[in-house]
Structures are given as structure tokens and as C-alpha cells.
Design an enzyme around this catalytic site. Structure first.
Site, PDB file in Angstrom:
ATOM      1  N   ASP A  89       0.854  -1.180   0.000  1.00  0.00           N
ATOM      2  CA  ASP A  89       0.000   0.000   0.000  1.00  0.00           C
ATOM      3  C   ASP A  89       0.891   1.232   0.000  1.00  0.00           C
ATOM      4  O   ASP A  89       2.118   1.106  -0.075  1.00  0.00           O
ATOM      5  CB  ASP A  89      -0.922  -0.003   1.235  1.00  0.00           C
ATOM      6  CG  ASP A  89      -0.169   0.222   2.546  1.00  0.00           C
ATOM      7  OD1 ASP A  89       1.076   0.308   2.532  1.00  0.00           O
ATOM      8  OD2 ASP A  89      -0.830   0.323   3.596  1.00  0.00           O
ATOM      9  N   ASP A 147       1.388   4.843   2.302  1.00  0.00           N
ATOM     10  CA  ASP A 147       0.981   5.462   3.569  1.00  0.00           C
ATOM     11  C   ASP A 147       1.414   6.932   3.602  1.00  0.00           C
ATOM     12  O   ASP A 147       2.553   7.250   3.251  1.00  0.00           O
ATOM     13  CB  ASP A 147       1.647   4.736   4.748  1.00  0.00           C
ATOM     14  CG  ASP A 147       1.467   3.222   4.691  1.00  0.00           C
ATOM     15  OD1 ASP A 147       0.398   2.745   5.064  1.00  0.00           O
ATOM     16  OD2 ASP A 147       2.415   2.521   4.250  1.00  0.00           O
ATOM     17  N   ASP A 202      -3.263   4.386   2.792  1.00  0.00           N
ATOM     18  CA  ASP A 202      -3.579   4.739   4.182  1.00  0.00           C
ATOM     19  C   ASP A 202      -3.221   6.196   4.424  1.00  0.00           C
ATOM     20  O   ASP A 202      -2.123   6.632   4.075  1.00  0.00           O
ATOM     21  CB  ASP A 202      -2.756   3.885   5.168  1.00  0.00           C
ATOM     22  CG  ASP A 202      -3.253   2.448   5.252  1.00  0.00           C
ATOM     23  OD1 ASP A 202      -4.391   2.178   4.817  1.00  0.00           O
ATOM     24  OD2 ASP A 202      -2.486   1.596   5.750  1.00  0.00           O
TER      25      ASP A 202
HETATM   26  P1  8DG Z   1       4.248  -2.359   2.962  1.00  0.00           P
HETATM   27  O1  8DG Z   1       3.004  -1.528   2.996  1.00  0.00           O
HETATM   28  O2  8DG Z   1       5.252  -1.838   2.005  1.00  0.00           O
HETATM   29  O3  8DG Z   1       3.956  -3.791   2.757  1.00  0.00           O
HETATM   30  O4  8DG Z   1       4.956  -2.249   4.390  1.00  0.00           O
HETATM   31  P2  8DG Z   1       4.745  -1.153   5.492  1.00  0.00           P
HETATM   32  O5  8DG Z   1       4.436   0.189   4.882  1.00  0.00           O
HETATM   33  O6  8DG Z   1       5.886  -1.217   6.419  1.00  0.00           O
HETATM   34  O7  8DG Z   1       3.482  -1.719   6.277  1.00  0.00           O
HETATM   35  P3  8DG Z   1       2.085  -1.070   6.631  1.00  0.00           P
HETATM   36  O8  8DG Z   1       1.195  -2.216   6.956  1.00  0.00           O
HETATM   37  O9  8DG Z   1       1.604  -0.147   5.577  1.00  0.00           O
HETATM   38  O10 8DG Z   1       2.343  -0.295   7.978  1.00  0.00           O
HETATM   39  C1  8DG Z   1       3.118   0.882   8.060  1.00  0.00           C
HETATM   40  C2  8DG Z   1       3.232   1.338   9.490  1.00  0.00           C
HETATM   41  O11 8DG Z   1       1.995   1.837   9.948  1.00  0.00           O
HETATM   42  C3  8DG Z   1       3.632   0.233  10.447  1.00  0.00           C
HETATM   43  O12 8DG Z   1       4.755   0.669  11.184  1.00  0.00           O
HETATM   44  C4  8DG Z   1       2.492   0.055  11.384  1.00  0.00           C
HETATM   45  C5  8DG Z   1       1.726   1.329  11.233  1.00  0.00           C
HETATM   46  N1  8DG Z   1       0.283   1.165  11.390  1.00  0.00           N
HETATM   47  C6  8DG Z   1      -0.599   0.460  10.613  1.00  0.00           C
HETATM   48  N2  8DG Z   1      -1.862   0.561  11.099  1.00  0.00           N
HETATM   49  C7  8DG Z   1      -1.774   1.364  12.176  1.00  0.00           C
HETATM   50  C8  8DG Z   1      -2.718   1.846  13.074  1.00  0.00           C
HETATM   51  O13 8DG Z   1      -3.907   1.574  12.968  1.00  0.00           O
HETATM   52  N3  8DG Z   1      -2.251   2.671  14.078  1.00  0.00           N
HETATM   53  C9  8DG Z   1      -0.926   2.989  14.177  1.00  0.00           C
HETATM   54  N4  8DG Z   1      -0.534   3.782  15.177  1.00  0.00           N
HETATM   55  N5  8DG Z   1      -0.007   2.529  13.328  1.00  0.00           N
HETATM   56  C10 8DG Z   1      -0.418   1.730  12.348  1.00  0.00           C
HETATM   57  O14 8DG Z   1      -0.279  -0.183   9.619  1.00  0.00           O
HETATM   58 MN    MN Z   2       2.662   0.486   3.784  1.00  0.00          MN
HETATM   59 MN    MN Z   3      -0.431   0.817   5.587  1.00  0.00          MN
END
Ligand code: 8DG
Ligand code: MN
Ligand code: MN
Length: 377
Positions: free
Chosen positions: A204, A206, A301
Site C-alpha cells: 500500500d 501510507d 492509508d
Molecule cells: P508495505 O506496505 O510496504 O507492505 O509495508 P509497510 O508500509 O511497512 O506496512 P504497513 O502495513 O503499511 O504499515 C506501516 C506502518 O503503519 C507500520 O509501522 C504500522 C503502522 N500502522 C498500521 N496501522 C496502524 C494503526 O492503525 N495505528 C498505528 N498507530 N499505526 C499503524 O499499519
Molecule cells: Mn505500507
Molecule cells: Mn499501511
């Protein structure tokens, strides 16, 4: 060639937040195998064992060269008997029986398919597998009630299981930034998550949104979301209100702090071949010259943070997940502090510690600063 004795000399902290883990992994064969096992353990409701495998894999990722025998690994932290046995099997026989039989199991294959649906966690996947549902097709006709997220997840299944490229991430970034600035002049957007750590692809994209003037970010998320919606960029979105509240002297002092930290989990409609162009998406029927659909679905996100908490939000959302987890473990166990994406609380002094940069947070925790590109634990 380094001798085994020298490898042992490398001192390895048991906390991933004290290790510099770049994206270069010399032991991908081993870490790929080990990272299959947490899914299995967690599916069987064994969170602790799952975490143990993740920690073991993270130690191997950190090593500066490929492992050829387990002997030098014996002195390293986080490598338990079970992990070592898996590693040994792979080094000796080229494969681990446990990993291979896991991969072949119907349960695991079904879990991968079902868990690959946006909105479906391991618990739901497990329930469906028990009910005999193993693939997407049977799920659609099963009469199972699907949430709005799961229906979107099914509809865009193929796209969402295609990695997102950096160019696509940047294209989404331009769209989001434009929308944010147009509804709130001066709004600031930062790419977070895996792309901030230097990853070339992600599952995804972020983004963190904030405004340099405290309080101005209030209500930003719904405005950005409706802007993006009216421009036709959103295939799905769910905005959640933040329920974060803290004591009087914390950063979120105002009584309206309930709504001040919002998240949006969305699916974007992104035009293909227009990376860098924040152009209005066309109608869904059109195809590119190569016969592809003219757009693809991308998971995005968004999180909005007041500027007073933005360093914590930035740190907390940059990941990796294990790195974050380990930082919180370090804070709790070694410093009697509680770290979140909002704040750092010192339980001995009974007060919140303020910080306006990631560097300050590391310093408050007594940790050497690790840049995002080295948080790939
Ligand atoms: P990817 O998407 O490339 O596969 O890897 P990523 O970017 O490292 O994973 P991610 O699932 O998108 O998560 C990114 C960061 O965001 C991770 O450190 C955890 C954090 N995170 C969530 N959901 C939530 C949430 O609901 N609250 C908080 N505080 N942090 C969150 O993914
Ligand atoms: Mn991510
Ligand atoms: Mn994410």
C-alpha cells in the site's frame, strides 16, 4: 572470507531498534522460510511463537553476509532452538521439512488466498476455512455476510495483490497533496510506511498529513476524503475517528482531542502510465494501447496528526512493524516509558516527554538514531 570466529565477534543487540537493518538481506532464503512460520503459529493463536520467528528472521536480515553454518549463530540473540533447527535443515538439505509441509498444506494455501483479501484478518480466514471455504469463488456463493471492506477487497483482489511501485506511490502522493493543500492551505504531507524506508514496492502507500499551526489540522481528514471522492479517486474509504485521549498535561490537551487524530483506509483509482500526473481518472471501461485497463486499484492509508504529535506519528507509521514493536519494548523494559504514535510517557516522572523530531525521540529513549532506511527489521 571471514572465519566463523570472526562472525561471532559481531555484537548483535536483542532489540531490533538498536540494529541498523538496511534493505540488503544476505539471508533471504532463510528469512523467507522463517517468515512463513509466524502465519502458521498465529493462526493457531500462538502470538508469542509467531513473534519469536519474526525476531529470529530479523536477526538474520541484519547479518552482513550469508550464513553457511549454524555454529556461529549459537551466540546470537533471538535464535531459539526451533528457528535454528529450521535454518540447519535448509543449510544442510536445501529445504526445511516443516516449512515445506506448511507451504503444501491446504490450510496454509487457503489462508494465503483468503488473508490476501483486504478486510480479512487471520481470524476471519480461519473461520471460513473451518466452514470449508478455501478459494474466492466459493466465498462469493457461500452466503457469508461480507463487510463493505471485504466486498471491496474481493472486487479489487487482483490489483491489490499486485505490488505498488514507487512511481505509483509518488503519483498517489501528488493527488493527495493537491487535495490536502486545496482544502487546507499550508497542509503538509509526508510519505511514511515502507516507501519512507526506501522500499521499491509496497502493499500500500501510507501518508501522514499535518499542519504547522496546531489545531488547523482538525477536520482535515473528512475534507480531504470528500475532495478526493468528488474527484473520483476513491473506490473505497473508511475513515476512523481516533479515540485517543490523554491526561491534562499531554500534547492533546483540548477537549476536542477525540477527533484530532484520524485515519483513513482507502482504495484509490489510479490512472496507469501517468505516474506524476495528478490527472482526473477517466471512465473505467477504457483500455490502454497494450490492452490493460486504464486504471488500477491501489491501497492507500492516510493519517492526520496535530503538529505537536507529528514526530511520534511519523516514527510510529514509518515501521517496520517489528522495529516499532521493538522500540516500544525497549521503552517499556529498559526505560520504564510508554511509547505510542502519539506520545512518550515517562512512568517514573509521571509525565509526557515532548519531542518535535524523530531524533529527539530516539535521544529521549537513550537510543542511537537509526534513519528510516535502516529500520527494515
Ligand atoms: P508495505 O506496505 O510496504 O507492505 O509495508 P509497510 O508500509 O511497512 O506496512 P504497513 O502495513 O503499511 O504499515 C506501516 C506502518 O503503519 C507500520 O509501522 C504500522 C503502522 N500502522 C498500521 N496501522 C496502524 C494503526 O492503525 N495505528 C498505528 N498507530 N499505526 C499503524 O499499519
Ligand atoms: Mn505500507
Ligand atoms: Mn499501511
Amino acid at each position: 572470507q571471514r572465519s566463523e570466529a570472526e562472525v561471532v565477534m559481531i555484537s548483535v543487540s536483542s532489540y531490533a531498534c538498536q540494529r541498523r537493518t538496511s534493505l540488503i538481506n544476505h539471508n533471504a532464503v532463510l528469512t523467507d522460510a522463517l517468515s512463513l512460520l509466524p502465519h502458521n503459529a498465529e493462526l493457531n493463536e500462538d502470538e508469542g511463537r509467531g513473534l519469536a520467528f519474526r525476531r529470529a528472521a530479523a536477526v538474520l536480515k541484519f547479518l552482513p553476509e550469508p550464513v553457511t553454518t549454524t555454529t556461529p549463530l549459537r551466540g546470537l540473540p533471538c535464535l531459539g532452538e526451533h528457528s535454528l533447527r529450521v535454518i540447519e535443515d535448509i543449510l544442510q538439505d536445501g529445504a526445511s521439512r516443516e516449512v515445506e509441509s506448511t507451504k503444501r498444506s491446504e490450510r496454509f494455501k487457503a489462508l494465503k488466498v483468503l488473508n490476501g483479501i483486504f478486510g480479512v484478518g487471520v481470524k476471519t480466514a480461519d473461520r471460513w476455512i473451518r466452514a470449508g471455504i478455501r478459494y474466492l469463488q466459493p466465498l462469493q456463493g457461500s452466503g457469508e455476510t461480507l463487510s463493505r471492506a471485504q466486498r471491496a477487497g474481493l472486487r479489487y483482489y487482483d490489483d491489490l495483490n499486485q505490488p505498488v511501485s514507487r512511481a505509483e506511490a509518488d503519483a498517489v502522493g501528488e493527488i493527495v497533496e493537491k487535495a490536502a493543500v486545496s482544502v487546507l492551505p499550508g497542509a503538509r504531507m509526508t510519505l511514511i510506511g515502507g516507501f519512507r524506508r526506501g522500499k521499491l514496492t509496497g502493499h500500500d502507500v501510507d501518508f501522514l498529513l499535518t499542519h504547522p499551526e496546531e489545531g488547523r489540522e482538525e477536520g482535515l481528514m473528512p475534507k480531504v476524503v470528500s475532495r478526493l471522492e468528488s474527484e473520483g479517486f476513491l473506490l473505497y474509504q473508511k475513515t476512523t475517528r481516533n479515540s485517543y485521549l490523554e491526561s491534562e498535561d499531554g500534547p492533546a490537551r483540548s477537549s476536542s482531542s477525540m477527533d484530532r487524530f484520524q485515519k483513513c483506509f482507502s482504495i484509490f483509482k489510479l490512472s496507469r502510465g501517468e505516474e506524476g500526473g495528478a490527472e482526473q481518472t477517466g471512465n473505467g471501461e477504457s483500455l490502454t494501447p497494450s490492452g490493460q485497463e486504464a486504471w488500477r486499484a491501489v491501497r492507500v492509508d492516510l493519517v492526520v496528526s496535530p503538529v505537536s504529535q507529528s514526530a511520534f506519528a511519523l516514527l510510529g507509521w514509518t515501521g517496520s512493524k517489528l522495529f516499532e514493536r521493538e522500540m516500544r519494548r525497549w521503552a517499556r523494559r529498559e526505560k520504564a516509558m510508554s511509547l505510542s504514535s502519539h506520545a512518550l510517557y515517562d512512568t517514573r516522572q509521571r509525565r509526557y516527554l515532548r519531542a518535535s523530531s524523530e531524533e529527539e525521540i530516539f535521544a529521549l529513549l537513550g537510543l542511537e538514531f537509526i534513519p528510516p532506511s535502516e529500520r527494515n527489521a
